[in-house]
Design a protein around this motif. Structure first.
Motif, mmCIF file in Angstrom:
data_model
loop_
_atom_site.group_PDB
_atom_site.id
_atom_site.type_symbol
_atom_site.label_atom_id
_atom_site.label_comp_id
_atom_site.label_asym_id
_atom_site.label_seq_id
_atom_site.Cartn_x
_atom_site.Cartn_y
_atom_site.Cartn_z
ATOM 1 N N UNK A 81 -14.019 0.959 -1.183
ATOM 2 C CA UNK A 81 -14.975 -0.001 -0.437
ATOM 3 C C UNK A 81 -14.893 0.362 1.105
ATOM 4 N N UNK A 82 -13.721 0.582 1.811
ATOM 5 C CA UNK A 82 -13.550 0.868 3.396
ATOM 6 C C UNK A 82 -14.541 2.238 3.517
ATOM 7 N N UNK A 83 -14.541 3.157 2.710
ATOM 8 C CA UNK A 83 -15.471 4.241 2.788
ATOM 9 C C UNK A 83 -16.889 3.893 2.606
ATOM 10 N N UNK A 84 -17.248 3.123 1.711
ATOM 11 C CA UNK A 84 -18.744 2.617 1.397
ATOM 12 C C UNK A 84 -19.117 1.977 2.669
ATOM 13 N N UNK A 85 -18.420 1.025 3.181
ATOM 14 C CA UNK A 85 -18.561 0.223 4.493
ATOM 15 C C UNK A 85 -18.116 0.910 5.921
ATOM 16 N N UNK A 86 -17.938 2.203 5.791
ATOM 17 C CA UNK A 86 -17.545 2.848 6.838
ATOM 18 C C UNK A 86 -16.465 2.171 7.980
ATOM 19 N N UNK A 87 -15.491 1.837 7.098
ATOM 20 C CA UNK A 87 -14.415 0.924 7.842
ATOM 21 C C UNK A 87 -13.231 1.789 7.569
ATOM 22 N N UNK A 88 -11.990 0.991 7.579
ATOM 23 C CA UNK A 88 -10.483 1.587 7.151
ATOM 24 C C UNK A 88 -9.920 0.681 6.581
ATOM 25 N N UNK A 115 -6.155 -1.172 4.985
ATOM 26 C CA UNK A 115 -4.967 -1.463 5.644
ATOM 27 C C UNK A 115 -3.938 -0.390 6.260
ATOM 28 N N UNK A 116 -3.995 0.714 5.636
ATOM 29 C CA UNK A 116 -3.020 1.480 5.907
ATOM 30 C C UNK A 116 -3.963 3.100 6.250
ATOM 31 N N UNK A 117 -4.422 2.934 7.603
ATOM 32 C CA UNK A 117 -5.515 3.971 7.711
ATOM 33 C C UNK A 117 -4.941 5.419 7.813
ATOM 34 N N UNK A 118 -3.350 5.404 7.830
ATOM 35 C CA UNK A 118 -2.893 6.864 7.821
ATOM 36 C C UNK A 118 -3.212 7.578 6.289
ATOM 37 N N UNK A 119 -3.446 6.698 5.219
ATOM 38 C CA UNK A 119 -3.789 7.120 3.933
ATOM 39 C C UNK A 119 -5.295 7.289 3.817
ATOM 40 N N UNK A 120 -6.119 6.929 4.826
ATOM 41 C CA UNK A 120 -7.558 6.992 4.481
ATOM 42 C C UNK A 120 -8.132 8.204 4.051
ATOM 43 N N UNK A 121 -7.698 9.390 4.713
ATOM 44 C CA UNK A 121 -8.517 10.652 4.573
ATOM 45 C C UNK A 121 -8.089 11.170 2.887
ATOM 46 N N UNK A 122 -6.655 10.693 2.537
ATOM 47 C CA UNK A 122 -6.469 11.190 1.070
ATOM 48 C C UNK A 122 -7.007 10.289 0.042
ATOM 49 N N UNK A 123 -7.358 8.806 0.568
ATOM 50 C CA UNK A 123 -8.254 7.651 -0.264
ATOM 51 C C UNK A 123 -9.621 8.195 -0.552
ATOM 52 N N UNK A 180 0.713 -1.221 -0.200
ATOM 53 C CA UNK A 180 -0.064 -0.055 -0.105
ATOM 54 C C UNK A 180 0.722 1.385 0.029
ATOM 55 N N UNK A 181 2.048 1.007 0.256
ATOM 56 C CA UNK A 181 2.906 2.300 0.132
ATOM 57 C C UNK A 181 3.069 2.926 -1.322
#
Length: 272
Positions: free
Chosen positions: A148-155, A157-165, A94-95
């Motif tokens: 998908x993690x956003x649609x399902x209100x999850x996170x 595997x690299x949560x530090x990137x989630x805001x950008x994703x 994911x890097x």
């Protein structure tokens, strides 16, 4: 996964001496209207040479469609990998750091890939990576498909990137396009490990599903784009010249005993 014909096709292209194409002001204007930056940005391909991704692949699946149901089923299957070695590999993949990405491919190649040991190969893969991102960006911006993690209100595997994703569109998959291109380029340089390298390229893209960062249809579309980009690179004389230099570097690396590289999981160097 593509077969030996594509591997042979890339290898044959290395020996060709084709003339390059310049980017005229009219072509730059046409590319700009497609949403493609009118600069090479250190990639191999001029703006007018990048594939028109929006025309090349269909839109992402619609809500309630059989294709979307397939995406949801693939996501459910991928969630079972959490806590496994494959999930750990997906976290590493994911890097967005190219040196980190290349380490995983160096394990499959059997020798180091870095700016110091293999500068020509690093250039080939870095410029290919840039061409992939430039090609895919207009489609991501158009579709803005939620991950998908956003649609399902999850996170992921690299949560530090989630805001950008959450801002960046999921479709089509840049990682799967990159993986397909890298796997096939490297397979031409070490045919003895072509199976492992092609598998590494596929895994690199598929790990985005395992990360809950992309849908299966994102990955599938990305692989098709990887094919389009690599086909265009085959006609680029600078790509061919750099690939010839990279072949020399890889041969020296394999002969020097720098194989496999350090800190490679056994699965990465022996898979398939």
């Amino acid at each position: 996964m593509a077969g030996s014909k594509e591997i042979v096709g890339v290898a044959a292209a290395v020996a060709l001496a084709l003339s390059g194409a310049s980017c005229t002001s009219k072509e730059r204007s046409n590319a700009s209207r497609r949403g493609v930056p009118a600069t090479t940005a250190s990639g191999y391909l001029a703006a007018d040479q990048l594939p028109d991704v929006i025309s090349a692949v269909p839109p992402p699946p619609a809500a309630g469609s059989p294709e979307m149901a397939r995406d949801e089923a693939a996501r459910e299957a991928a969630l079972k990998y959490r806590g496994t070695d494959r999930y750990d590999q997906a976290i590493s993949d994911a890097s967005r750091s190219l040196p980190v990405i290349l380490h995983g491919f160096s394990c499959a190649l059997g020798t180091d890939i870095d700016k110091q040991s293999t500068p020509a190969l690093f250039t080939v893969l870095n410029k290919t990576f840039i061409d992939v991102r430039r090609s895919i960006s207009p489609a991501k911006n158009r579709y803005k498909r939620p991950r998908p993690f956003a649609v399902h209100n999850g996170a992921s595997c690299l949560p530090s990137d989630d805001a950008m994703l959450r801002i960046e569109g999921s479709y089509p998959g840049g990682q799967s396009a990159t993986g397909w291109a890298f796997g096939h380029i490297l397979a031409t340089l070490n045919p003895a490990r072509s199976t492992a390298l092609l598998q590494r390229g596929d895994d690199f893209g598929q790990n985005r599903v395992i990360c809950d960062g992309q849908w299966q249809s994102d990955i599938d579309a990305g692989r098709e784009i990887g094919k389009l980009i690599l086909a265009r690179l085959q006609a680029d004389p600078q790509f061919q010249a750099d690939l010839r230099d990279a072949q020399v570097e890889v041969s020296k690396g394999l002969a020097s005993g720098r194989n496999p590289p350090k800190q490679c999981p056994s699965a990465a160097t022996s898979r398939r």
